[in-house]
Design a protein around this motif. Structure first.
Motif, PDB file in Angstrom:
ATOM      1  N   THR A 202       0.901  -1.158  -0.054  1.00 32.26           N
ATOM      2  CA  THR A 202       0.013   0.060  -0.071  1.00 32.26           C
ATOM      3  C   THR A 202       0.969   1.184  -0.010  1.00 32.26           C
ATOM      4  OG1 THR A 202      -0.076  -0.023   2.437  1.00 32.26           O
ATOM      5  CG2 THR A 202      -1.759  -1.062   1.111  1.00 32.26           C
ATOM      6  N   PRO A 203       0.407   2.215  -0.323  1.00 34.27           N
ATOM      7  CA  PRO A 203       1.249   3.556  -0.508  1.00 34.27           C
ATOM      8  C   PRO A 203       1.577   3.938   1.011  1.00 34.27           C
ATOM      9  CG  PRO A 203      -0.940   3.916  -1.832  1.00 34.27           C
ATOM     10  CD  PRO A 203      -1.045   2.551  -1.050  1.00 34.27           C
ATOM     11  N   ALA A 204       2.679   4.587   1.221  1.00 34.02           N
ATOM     12  CA  ALA A 204       3.005   4.972   2.323  1.00 34.02           C
ATOM     13  C   ALA A 204       2.906   6.520   2.695  1.00 34.02           C
ATOM     14  CB  ALA A 204       4.538   4.740   2.493  1.00 34.02           C
ATOM     15  N   ASN A 205       3.018   6.802   3.938  1.00 41.53           N
ATOM     16  CA  ASN A 205       2.817   8.497   4.260  1.00 41.53           C
ATOM     17  C   ASN A 205       1.424   8.924   3.580  1.00 41.53           C
ATOM     18  OD1 ASN A 205       5.158   8.193   5.888  1.00 41.53           O
ATOM     19  ND2 ASN A 205       6.469   8.903   4.079  1.00 41.53           N
ATOM     20  N   VAL A 206       0.272   8.474   3.988  1.00 36.59           N
ATOM     21  CA  VAL A 206      -0.814   9.009   3.527  1.00 36.59           C
ATOM     22  C   VAL A 206      -1.068  10.017   4.472  1.00 36.59           C
ATOM     23  CG1 VAL A 206      -3.361   8.778   3.210  1.00 36.59           C
ATOM     24  CG2 VAL A 206      -1.745   6.844   2.643  1.00 36.59           C
ATOM     25  N   SER A 207      -1.421  11.524   3.911  1.00 38.23           N
ATOM     26  CA  SER A 207      -1.583  12.688   4.766  1.00 38.23           C
ATOM     27  C   SER A 207      -2.268  13.800   3.763  1.00 38.23           C
ATOM     28  CB  SER A 207      -0.106  13.052   5.205  1.00 38.23           C
ATOM     29  OG  SER A 207       0.713  13.320   4.047  1.00 38.23           O
ATOM     30  N   GLY A 208      -2.055  14.838   3.982  1.00 34.83           N
ATOM     31  CA  GLY A 208      -2.873  15.836   3.265  1.00 34.83           C
ATOM     32  C   GLY A 208      -2.668  17.167   4.111  1.00 34.83           C
ATOM     33  N   GLY A 209      -3.928  17.828   3.690  1.00 37.17           N
ATOM     34  CA  GLY A 209      -4.246  19.318   4.372  1.00 37.17           C
ATOM     35  C   GLY A 209      -3.860  20.353   3.428  1.00 37.17           C
ATOM     36  N   GLY A 210      -4.102  21.455   3.727  1.00 37.46           N
ATOM     37  CA  GLY A 210      -4.137  22.620   2.849  1.00 37.46           C
ATOM     38  C   GLY A 210      -4.867  22.754   1.765  1.00 37.46           C
ATOM     39  N   GLY A 211      -4.581  23.354   0.610  1.00 39.29           N
ATOM     40  CA  GLY A 211      -5.312  23.926  -0.354  1.00 39.29           C
ATOM     41  C   GLY A 211      -6.107  25.023  -0.251  1.00 39.29           C
ATOM     42  N   LYS A 213     -10.110  27.003  -0.232  1.00 37.70           N
ATOM     43  CA  LYS A 213     -11.424  26.962   0.251  1.00 37.70           C
ATOM     44  C   LYS A 213     -12.340  25.855  -0.188  1.00 37.70           C
ATOM     45  CE  LYS A 213     -15.679  29.570   1.497  1.00 37.70           C
ATOM     46  NZ  LYS A 213     -16.420  30.952   1.334  1.00 37.70           N
ATOM     47  N   SER A 214     -13.079  24.929   0.455  1.00 38.25           N
ATOM     48  CA  SER A 214     -13.882  23.917   0.140  1.00 38.25           C
ATOM     49  C   SER A 214     -13.021  22.685  -0.575  1.00 38.25           C
ATOM     50  CB  SER A 214     -15.001  24.388  -0.818  1.00 38.25           C
ATOM     51  OG  SER A 214     -15.646  25.426  -0.121  1.00 38.25           O
ATOM     52  N   GLU A 215     -11.784  22.616  -0.175  1.00 34.80           N
ATOM     53  CA  GLU A 215     -11.109  21.529  -0.654  1.00 34.80           C
ATOM     54  C   GLU A 215     -10.710  20.765   0.541  1.00 34.80           C
ATOM     55  OE1 GLU A 215      -8.871  23.446  -4.641  1.00 34.80           O
ATOM     56  OE2 GLU A 215      -7.808  23.118  -3.016  1.00 34.80           O
ATOM     57  N   LEU A 216     -10.448  19.331   0.004  1.00 39.67           N
ATOM     58  CA  LEU A 216      -9.718  18.145   0.892  1.00 39.67           C
ATOM     59  C   LEU A 216      -8.738  17.771   0.076  1.00 39.67           C
ATOM     60  CD1 LEU A 216      -9.565  16.261   3.539  1.00 39.67           C
ATOM     61  CD2 LEU A 216     -11.081  14.720   2.177  1.00 39.67           C
ATOM     62  N   VAL A 217      -7.467  18.065   0.344  1.00 41.83           N
ATOM     63  CA  VAL A 217      -6.387  17.593  -0.294  1.00 41.83           C
ATOM     64  C   VAL A 217      -5.495  16.506   0.165  1.00 41.83           C
ATOM     65  CG1 VAL A 217      -4.020  18.218  -1.053  1.00 41.83           C
ATOM     66  CG2 VAL A 217      -5.821  19.807  -0.869  1.00 41.83           C
ATOM     67  N   ILE A 218      -5.681  15.264  -0.302  1.00 44.36           N
ATOM     68  CA  ILE A 218      -5.057  14.052  -0.021  1.00 44.36           C
ATOM     69  C   ILE A 218      -3.772  13.824  -0.685  1.00 44.36           C
ATOM     70  CG2 ILE A 218      -5.273  11.563   0.489  1.00 44.36           C
ATOM     71  CD1 ILE A 218      -8.454  12.280   0.356  1.00 44.36           C
ATOM     72  N   THR A 219      -2.561  13.379   0.242  1.00 48.50           N
ATOM     73  CA  THR A 219      -1.399  13.007  -0.476  1.00 48.50           C
ATOM     74  C   THR A 219      -0.960  11.854  -0.109  1.00 48.50           C
ATOM     75  OG1 THR A 219      -0.100  14.240   1.134  1.00 48.50           O
ATOM     76  CG2 THR A 219      -0.780  15.433  -0.944  1.00 48.50           C
ATOM     77  N   TRP A 220       0.104  11.183  -0.779  1.00 48.92           N
ATOM     78  CA  TRP A 220       0.921   9.778  -0.397  1.00 48.92           C
ATOM     79  C   TRP A 220       1.847   9.484  -1.438  1.00 48.92           C
ATOM     80  CZ3 TRP A 220      -3.658  10.212  -3.037  1.00 48.92           C
ATOM     81  CH2 TRP A 220      -3.882  10.142  -4.511  1.00 48.92           C
ATOM     82  N   GLU A 221       2.891   8.550  -0.676  1.00 46.61           N
ATOM     83  CA  GLU A 221       4.072   8.347  -1.660  1.00 46.61           C
ATOM     84  C   GLU A 221       3.649   7.289  -2.506  1.00 46.61           C
ATOM     85  OE1 GLU A 221       7.228   7.450   0.954  1.00 46.61           O
ATOM     86  OE2 GLU A 221       7.296   9.063   1.730  1.00 46.61           O
ATOM     87  N   PHE A 270     -11.403  23.430   7.772  1.00 47.56           N
ATOM     88  CA  PHE A 270     -10.613  22.752   8.622  1.00 47.56           C
ATOM     89  C   PHE A 270     -11.494  21.713   9.304  1.00 47.56           C
ATOM     90  CE2 PHE A 270      -7.555  22.568  12.310  1.00 47.56           C
ATOM     91  CZ  PHE A 270      -6.544  22.325  11.429  1.00 47.56           C
ATOM     92  N   SER A 271     -12.123  20.855   8.683  1.00 49.39           N
ATOM     93  CA  SER A 271     -13.073  19.832   9.213  1.00 49.39           C
ATOM     94  C   SER A 271     -11.943  18.466   8.984  1.00 49.39           C
ATOM     95  CB  SER A 271     -14.281  19.633   8.422  1.00 49.39           C
ATOM     96  OG  SER A 271     -15.005  20.845   8.794  1.00 49.39           O
ATOM     97  N   PRO A 272     -12.280  17.602  10.137  1.00 45.96           N
ATOM     98  CA  PRO A 272     -11.391  16.088  10.014  1.00 45.96           C
ATOM     99  C   PRO A 272     -12.120  15.330   9.016  1.00 45.96           C
ATOM    100  CG  PRO A 272     -12.456  16.332  12.066  1.00 45.96           C
ATOM    101  CD  PRO A 272     -12.889  17.975  11.362  1.00 45.96           C
ATOM    102  N   PHE A 273     -11.259  14.613   8.340  1.00 43.45           N
ATOM    103  CA  PHE A 273     -11.802  13.436   7.309  1.00 43.45           C
ATOM    104  C   PHE A 273     -10.931  12.321   7.815  1.00 43.45           C
ATOM    105  CE2 PHE A 273     -13.663  16.870   5.302  1.00 43.45           C
ATOM    106  CZ  PHE A 273     -14.718  16.405   4.555  1.00 43.45           C
ATOM    107  N   ALA A 297      -9.136  22.294   3.924  1.00 44.45           N
ATOM    108  CA  ALA A 297      -8.387  23.475   3.791  1.00 44.45           C
ATOM    109  C   ALA A 297      -9.017  24.390   4.403  1.00 44.45           C
ATOM    110  CB  ALA A 297      -8.568  24.001   2.393  1.00 44.45           C
ATOM    111  N   GLU A 298      -8.231  25.347   5.243  1.00 43.41           N
ATOM    112  CA  GLU A 298      -8.568  26.466   6.109  1.00 43.41           C
ATOM    113  C   GLU A 298      -9.176  27.631   5.158  1.00 43.41           C
ATOM    114  OE1 GLU A 298      -6.481  26.867   9.886  1.00 43.41           O
ATOM    115  OE2 GLU A 298      -4.680  26.265   8.593  1.00 43.41           O
TER     116      GLU A 298
END
Length: 526
Positions: A202-211, A213-221, A270-273, A297-298
């Motif tokens: 599976t992908p490593a270091n799944v994280s995210g944040g930022g972006g 307004k009204s965005e959810l940014v998800i990142t991974w390796e 800034f809502s948790p997902f 995103a904040e």
């Protein structure tokens, strides 16, 4: 009398083959050696062959650092004008095995490969084991691999390589070993690709944040190519608001994808997902990564800081104060940004400094003296900066006096040092002198002590068993002024300082051209 004898040696050893005779000393005698039917040229082959013996009745042959190529038949030939004799010996050289031959991949699956080979020469020492090595486009050179059987003895010429990665191109080679050592590897086999399989990594270091307004940014390796297990590799991104039951899924059919942005007006700042990322290829779906929490995103702060106030500390420093926004912000505040610029400069060229957290004041340094500055403050977070406060103005104080104290005189009496100096007068564009700082330290120490006074003299109670370094400088509202030259006050013995109960006085005056009264035992240094 002593002919060469057949010998059994190991690569790297050195030996002497004897060849000694009796003969009529009135006749000249000549020794020659041949190897496998060819005369040995001692000049050409001197690295390995040398005639030794030291007497005319001996023609011994020394062979140094024997190699496999030196195995064979050696003949010593002895000749006079009336007779000829020869004697032969066989030299057997034992070494590590030669390379195995014809390494073949007989069968290959997603994680295994069945290999076979033919033994190479054992070089007169039986082969005790074989080792299989593999190479891929992703490996660093050749690497030993796991096999069944785990240990391959010298009489086994097939083995199964296990633990391979699916859908990776492999080539293999075999290395033989005996009691002498490890031999040269075989030529590589043909290249074969293992079969495809379901992805397992599976992908490593799944994280995210930022972006925005009204965005959810998800990142991974991304998963490395050698671990994708097949063609058509991609990712499945799953997310849901924290505490909800239903997952939202998005399929990204690209092995290089490492980021996904979900945009929707329903996403609150800034809502948790809860987030996880899975994998798939042409064989099907693999596992998901562990679930992690990522914040949407904040929104930038919506209100400016309040109650901005600035004051001048010196000619180069000012301090700025503010209060948190009076009204509730929709955006989280991570800190504040202070923008400042000189009246003669343009606002777009303003400098900025940032504070972190709830800090509501900061000091700004390295400014110009007697200058008007404008300042404004904004709140910020990861989404950006909020609206600016009202601009406030502050003028830095006049620069400190540029003239150092002069005509410094010191006297010593009863473990005391009395210093006097001329008053410093500030120029019209300089801050008025408020007092003086006397800095002193032992010659051998780096830490400095400071005494402040509003007079032009000071009395220091210091022992006379150390050299002292002293300097004097004025201070003002604009800061510290220029310092005098350093004054070195030498160590003075008690007898010299007090002299039969009477007070002895010594003085040193630093004139404008730094003339030093040597007779008064005082020294000054820069």
């Amino acid at each position: 009398m002593v002919p060469p004898s057949s010998m059994d040696v190991t690569v790297g050893e050195s030996i002497v083959l004897p060849c000694q005779v009796t003969h009529d000393h009135s006749l000249d005698i000549v020794f020659t050696w041949s190897f496998n039917g060819h005369l040995i040229d001692f000049d050409k082959d001197g690295d390995h062959f040398e005639r030794v013996g030291g007497q005319d009745s001996a023609g011994d042959l020394m062979i140094r650092n024997i190699q496999l190529k030196h195995a064979g038949k050696y003949v010593c030939m002895v000749q006079t004008s009336v007779d000829r004799l020869s004697a032969a010996a066989d030299l057997i050289v034992r070494g590590s095995p030669g390379p195995p031959e014809a390494v073949t991949i007989d069968e290959i699956t997603d994680t295994t490969a069945q290999l076979s080979w033919r033994p190479g020469p054992d070089n007169h020492s039986p082969i005790t084991m074989y080792v299989i090595q593999a190479r891929t486009p992703f490996s660093v050179g050749w690497q030993a691999v796991n096999t069944v059987p785990e240990l391959i003895d010298g009489k086994t010429f097939t083995a199964t390589v296990v633990g391979l990665n699916p859908w990776v191109e492999y080539e293999f080679r075999t290395v033989a070993a005996n009691v002498i050592g490890i031999g040269e590897p075989s030529r590589p086999s043909e290249k074969r690709r293992t079969e495809e399989a379901l992805p397992e990594v599976t992908p490593a270091n799944v994280s995210g944040g930022g972006g925005s307004k009204s965005e959810l940014v998800i990142t991974w390796e991304t998963v490395p190519e050698e671990l994708q297990n097949g063609r058509g590799f991609g990712y499945v991104v799953a997310f849901r608001p924290y505490g909800k039951m239903i997952w939202m899924l998005t399929v990204l059919a690209s092995a290089d994808a490492s980021r996904y942005v979900f945009r929707n007006e329903s996403v609150r700042p800034f809502s948790p997902f809860e987030v996880k990322v899975g994998v798939f290829n042409n064989k099907g779906e693999g596992p998901f990564s562990p679930t992690t929490v990522v914040y949407s995103a904040e929104e930038e702060p919506t209100k400016p800081p309040a109650s901005i106030f600035a004051r001048s500390l010196s000619a180069t420093d000012i301090e700025v104060f503010w209060a948190s926004p009076l009204e509730k912000n929709r955006g989280r505040i991570q800190g504040y940004e202070v923008k400042y610029w000189r009246h003669e400069d343009k606002e777009e060229n303003a400098r900025k400094i940032r504070t972190v957290g709830n800090q509501t004041s900061t000091k700004i340094t390295n400014l110009k003296g007697s200058a008007l500055y404008h300042l404004a403050v904004k709140a910020y977070n990861s989404a950006g900066t909020g609206p600016s406060s009202a601009t406030v103005n502050v003028t830095t104080r006049k620069p400190p006096p540029s003239q150092p104290p002069g005509n410094i005189i010191w006297n010593s009496s009863d473990s005391k040092i009395i210093l006097n100096w001329d008053q410093v007068k500030a120029l019209d564009n300089e801050s008025e002198v408020k007092g003086y700082k006397v800095l002193y330290r032992w010659n051998r120490q780096s830490s400095t002590s400071v005494i402040e006074t509003n007079k032009t003299s000071v009395e220091l109670s210091l022992p006379f068993d150390e050299d002292y370094i002293i300097e004097i400088k004025p201070f003002s509202d604009g800061g510290d002024g220029s310092s005098s030259e350093q004054i070195r006050i030498p160590k003075i013995s008690n007898a010299y300082a007090r002299g039969s109960g009477a007070s002895t006085s010594n003085a040193c005056t630093l004139s404008a051209i730094s003339t030093i009264m040597i007779s008064l035992t005082a020294r000054s240094s820069l």
